[in-house]
Design an enzyme around this catalytic site. Structure first.
Site, PDB file in Angstrom:
ATOM      1  N   GLU A 171       0.836  -1.203   0.000  1.00 38.42           N
ATOM      2  CA  GLU A 171       0.000   0.000   0.000  1.00 38.42           C
ATOM      3  C   GLU A 171       0.867   1.248   0.000  1.00 38.42           C
ATOM      4  O   GLU A 171       0.508   2.270  -0.612  1.00 38.42           O
ATOM      5  CB  GLU A 171      -0.943  -0.004   1.204  1.00 38.42           C
ATOM      6  CG  GLU A 171      -2.015  -1.075   1.144  1.00 38.42           C
ATOM      7  CD  GLU A 171      -2.896  -0.941  -0.093  1.00 38.42           C
ATOM      8  OE1 GLU A 171      -3.325   0.177  -0.405  1.00 38.42           O
ATOM      9  OE2 GLU A 171      -3.132  -1.963  -0.758  1.00 38.42           O
ATOM     10  N   TRP A 224       1.622   1.661  -3.579  1.00 37.36           N
ATOM     11  CA  TRP A 224       0.597   2.328  -4.374  1.00 37.36           C
ATOM     12  C   TRP A 224       0.713   3.838  -4.259  1.00 37.36           C
ATOM     13  O   TRP A 224       0.501   4.572  -5.234  1.00 37.36           O
ATOM     14  CB  TRP A 224      -0.799   1.861  -3.944  1.00 37.36           C
ATOM     15  CG  TRP A 224      -1.247   0.642  -4.662  1.00 37.36           C
ATOM     16  CD1 TRP A 224      -1.288  -0.634  -4.181  1.00 37.36           C
ATOM     17  CD2 TRP A 224      -1.718   0.571  -6.022  1.00 37.36           C
ATOM     18  NE1 TRP A 224      -1.753  -1.490  -5.153  1.00 37.36           N
ATOM     19  CE2 TRP A 224      -2.025  -0.780  -6.292  1.00 37.36           C
ATOM     20  CE3 TRP A 224      -1.897   1.516  -7.029  1.00 37.36           C
ATOM     21  CZ2 TRP A 224      -2.507  -1.208  -7.528  1.00 37.36           C
ATOM     22  CZ3 TRP A 224      -2.387   1.105  -8.263  1.00 37.36           C
ATOM     23  CH2 TRP A 224      -2.684  -0.241  -8.500  1.00 37.36           C
ATOM     24  N   TRP A 246     -20.095  11.099 -20.561  1.00 34.89           N
ATOM     25  CA  TRP A 246     -20.574  11.220 -19.187  1.00 34.89           C
ATOM     26  C   TRP A 246     -21.904  11.960 -19.160  1.00 34.89           C
ATOM     27  O   TRP A 246     -22.139  12.875 -19.951  1.00 34.89           O
ATOM     28  CB  TRP A 246     -19.561  11.976 -18.328  1.00 34.89           C
ATOM     29  CG  TRP A 246     -18.188  11.385 -18.283  1.00 34.89           C
ATOM     30  CD1 TRP A 246     -17.069  11.875 -18.876  1.00 34.89           C
ATOM     31  CD2 TRP A 246     -17.782  10.177 -17.627  1.00 34.89           C
ATOM     32  NE1 TRP A 246     -15.991  11.072 -18.625  1.00 34.89           N
ATOM     33  CE2 TRP A 246     -16.402  10.017 -17.857  1.00 34.89           C
ATOM     34  CE3 TRP A 246     -18.458   9.231 -16.850  1.00 34.89           C
ATOM     35  CZ2 TRP A 246     -15.676   8.949 -17.350  1.00 34.89           C
ATOM     36  CZ3 TRP A 246     -17.741   8.167 -16.338  1.00 34.89           C
ATOM     37  CH2 TRP A 246     -16.366   8.032 -16.580  1.00 34.89           C
ATOM     38  N   ASN A 292     -11.271   2.489   2.648  1.00 29.91           N
ATOM     39  CA  ASN A 292     -10.918   2.372   1.236  1.00 29.91           C
ATOM     40  C   ASN A 292     -11.851   1.453   0.459  1.00 29.91           C
ATOM     41  O   ASN A 292     -12.205   1.734  -0.690  1.00 29.91           O
ATOM     42  CB  ASN A 292      -9.477   1.877   1.085  1.00 29.91           C
ATOM     43  CG  ASN A 292      -9.014   1.942  -0.360  1.00 29.91           C
ATOM     44  OD1 ASN A 292      -8.988   3.005  -0.952  1.00 29.91           O
ATOM     45  ND2 ASN A 292      -8.676   0.797  -0.931  1.00 29.91           N
ATOM     46  N   TRP A 341     -15.949  11.422 -13.464  1.00 30.67           N
ATOM     47  CA  TRP A 341     -15.137  11.134 -12.282  1.00 30.67           C
ATOM     48  C   TRP A 341     -14.593  12.408 -11.644  1.00 30.67           C
ATOM     49  O   TRP A 341     -14.313  12.445 -10.435  1.00 30.67           O
ATOM     50  CB  TRP A 341     -13.987  10.188 -12.613  1.00 30.67           C
ATOM     51  CG  TRP A 341     -13.009  10.695 -13.648  1.00 30.67           C
ATOM     52  CD1 TRP A 341     -13.029  10.453 -14.990  1.00 30.67           C
ATOM     53  CD2 TRP A 341     -11.863  11.527 -13.418  1.00 30.67           C
ATOM     54  NE1 TRP A 341     -11.971  11.088 -15.614  1.00 30.67           N
ATOM     55  CE2 TRP A 341     -11.245  11.753 -14.669  1.00 30.67           C
ATOM     56  CE3 TRP A 341     -11.304  12.110 -12.287  1.00 30.67           C
ATOM     57  CZ2 TRP A 341     -10.096  12.531 -14.824  1.00 30.67           C
ATOM     58  CZ3 TRP A 341     -10.152  12.892 -12.429  1.00 30.67           C
ATOM     59  CH2 TRP A 341      -9.569  13.092 -13.680  1.00 30.67           C
ATOM     60  N   TRP A 356      -9.461   7.850  -8.357  1.00 27.95           N
ATOM     61  CA  TRP A 356     -10.721   8.095  -9.053  1.00 27.95           C
ATOM     62  C   TRP A 356     -10.647   7.614 -10.498  1.00 27.95           C
ATOM     63  O   TRP A 356     -11.588   7.010 -11.018  1.00 27.95           O
ATOM     64  CB  TRP A 356     -11.085   9.578  -8.990  1.00 27.95           C
ATOM     65  CG  TRP A 356     -11.909   9.880  -7.784  1.00 27.95           C
ATOM     66  CD1 TRP A 356     -11.475  10.334  -6.572  1.00 27.95           C
ATOM     67  CD2 TRP A 356     -13.325   9.679  -7.653  1.00 27.95           C
ATOM     68  NE1 TRP A 356     -12.530  10.435  -5.700  1.00 27.95           N
ATOM     69  CE2 TRP A 356     -13.676  10.047  -6.328  1.00 27.95           C
ATOM     70  CE3 TRP A 356     -14.327   9.239  -8.505  1.00 27.95           C
ATOM     71  CZ2 TRP A 356     -14.989   9.982  -5.862  1.00 27.95           C
ATOM     72  CZ3 TRP A 356     -15.630   9.165  -8.051  1.00 27.95           C
ATOM     73  CH2 TRP A 356     -15.957   9.532  -6.740  1.00 27.95           C
TER      74      TRP A 356
END
Length: 474
Positions: free
Chosen positions: A281, A284, A312, A348, A366, A389
């Protein structure tokens, strides 16, 4: 005698702060300054929750510096002229800071270094907030990685991250300005970082302890238990299974080097697999910063440019407000959005479900969600927020496939089977048993006051998949 300026930014700590450590080893007097920069080109102003955190973090830092014989100077405005002015006031011969990785910040820092060189001032920057700086991790062809797994494998194959540097025991006394007294600065309260009329921050104050001491305590609490079950615990929103270090990392109240080596010290050999999962993590976070380094428009531009053609749909004001306020009719999404509003943070697993609902079930851009999270998260990070996102939307690097649509009912049944998390944030559902709480529309009398589903899951899923298929055909 010349003095030294230590310019703090996203590194609000004394421990493992290379710029501060170098200044502390010098006989020169020192000015420690934080500039609230909302004026330099491209610098993204903080959201409301982050401003609350910054106020309390700076207050804690100021007390820590004073306990070591120093003080924190606060200035507001465009950073480059503010630092140049301060250098002139204090006859600075050295300016030290820890590196940042967004393009506007790098541009600003490079310009300041160029000015300092022309003035005969030594300006030096240090690696402090990333374990692996973006330009040091490259594919065999010399380009940046676009997929996390090989990126992280490359990081782990390299040299071990450096050891953290302990906080100085004492710091040089503050440098004087032309009057013989330390330069004047702003009062923290004058910045107006805290909310009022109304003050919505009560839940944040109940949840968090901003500052270096709070960060250290969070790490200790995590290492004392949850880390050894992190692989499973991180997916269960109703338990304390994650580290909750993200806001402390975002403001640099703890360094990733300190976390990395704390794990090494606690598990010197045969570390549980869960420790490796937690360490990934951290990876990331590193990967997201490489993405932003290579793609400065990550918060506004699709990483995968084919999504520039994605149709969208603009949600109605009522739909967007229902999502923001946790009134979509889907308990997992609503509990997450209410947790966000109350505490400035969201689990999360729930973040992914809430984001998927917005961009796929509502087909909203988004960027609408990214902007809302930027304003309401205490850990709103310039790299991780847009990268995550875009991952959910399908437009990002190493993205979740667009056809992966989180079903909030399935997710809550799997990860919050007893409804502990749901009940914690949705009192309207307290009368439902463990089975019915995930689908309250099946017992509307017991869920009195809770809204009906905003959209049908099956119909909105089919609409999203059909829209994506039409994009592929273009």
């Amino acid at each position: 005698m010349a003095s030294t300026i230590v310019w703090l930014r996203d590194d609000l700590r004394l421990d493992d702060n290379p710029a501060l450590a170098v200044a502390a080893s010098s006989p020169e007097k020192m000015t420690v300054v934080y500039v609230l920069d909302e004026a330099s080109p491209g610098i993204r102003p903080l959201g409301g929750a982050a401003r609350w955190w910054l106020h309390h973090s700076l207050s804690a830092l100021s007390a820590e510096l004073e306990s070591k014989g120093s003080r924190l100077l606060l200035r507001r405005g465009a950073a480059a002229p503010a630092i140049r002015e301060l250098a002139n006031e204090t006859a600075a011969g050295t300016i030290l800071w820890n590196r940042r990785y967004g393009l506007p910040e790098r541009t600003l820092d490079a310009g300041l270094k160029e000015w300092a060189t022309g003035e005969g001032i030594e300006a030096t920057s240090f690696q402090a907030n990333l374990l692996f700086e973006p330009w040091t991790v490259r594919t065999g062809s010399g380009g940046p990685y676009k997929v996390f797994t090989p990126f992280w494998r490359s990081c782990l194959a390299g040299a071990e991250p450096r050891l953290p540097v302990d906080a100085p025991q004492r710091l040089p006394e503050p440098a004087a300005g032309p009057s013989g007294a330390p330069p004047a600065g702003d009062s923290l309260d004058s910045w107006g970082l805290l909310p009022h009329r109304p003050d919505w921050s009560g839940g944040l104050a109940d949840t968090w302890a901003p500052g270096e001491q709070g960060a250290s305590q969070r790490l200790e609490d995590f290492l004392d238990g949850p880390v050894e079950e992190y692989g499973t615990g991180r997916d269960v929103p109703g338990v304390e299974g994650t580290s909750r270090l993200s806001p402390h990392l975002r403001f640099g109240e703890i360094s990733p080097f300190r976390i990395w080596h704390a794990l090494r010290e606690r598990f010197p050999r045969n570390a549980p697999a869960d420790v490796g999962i937690f360490r990934s993590e951290l990876g990331w976070r590193e990967f997201c910063w490489q993405l932003l380094y290579e793609n400065p428009g990550l918060a506004t531009e699709n990483y995968r440019r084919e999504f520039d053609r994605f149709p969208w749909q603009t949600p109605s004001d009522a739909e967007l407000e229902a999502w923001q306020q946790g009134r979509t009719g889907y308990p997992l999404v609503d509990a997450g959005m209410r947790q966000l509003w109350q505490t400035g943070w969201m689990h999360n697993r729930v973040r992914m479900a809430a984001a998927s609902f917005l961009v796929k079930n509502l087909l909203a851009d988004w960027r609408l969600g990214e902007a809302w999270f930027w304003d309401t998260l205490v850990d709103a990070d310039a790299a991780s927020n847009p990268a995550n996102w875009q991952w959910v939307a399908g437009s990002g690097a190493d993205a979740s496939p667009y056809f992966r649509i989180f079903n909030p009912v399935t997710q809550s049944k799997k990860f919050d089977a007893g409804g502990r998390y749901l009940r914690g944030y949705i009192p309207e559902l307290s009368g439902l048993d463990d089975k019915r709480i995930h689908e309250p529309w099946k017992d509307p009398e017991a869920a009195s006051g809770y809204p009906e589903p905003l959209v049908g899951l099956q119909e909105s899923r089919e609409r999203a998949l059909d829209t994506y298929q039409r994009l592929k055909a273009l």
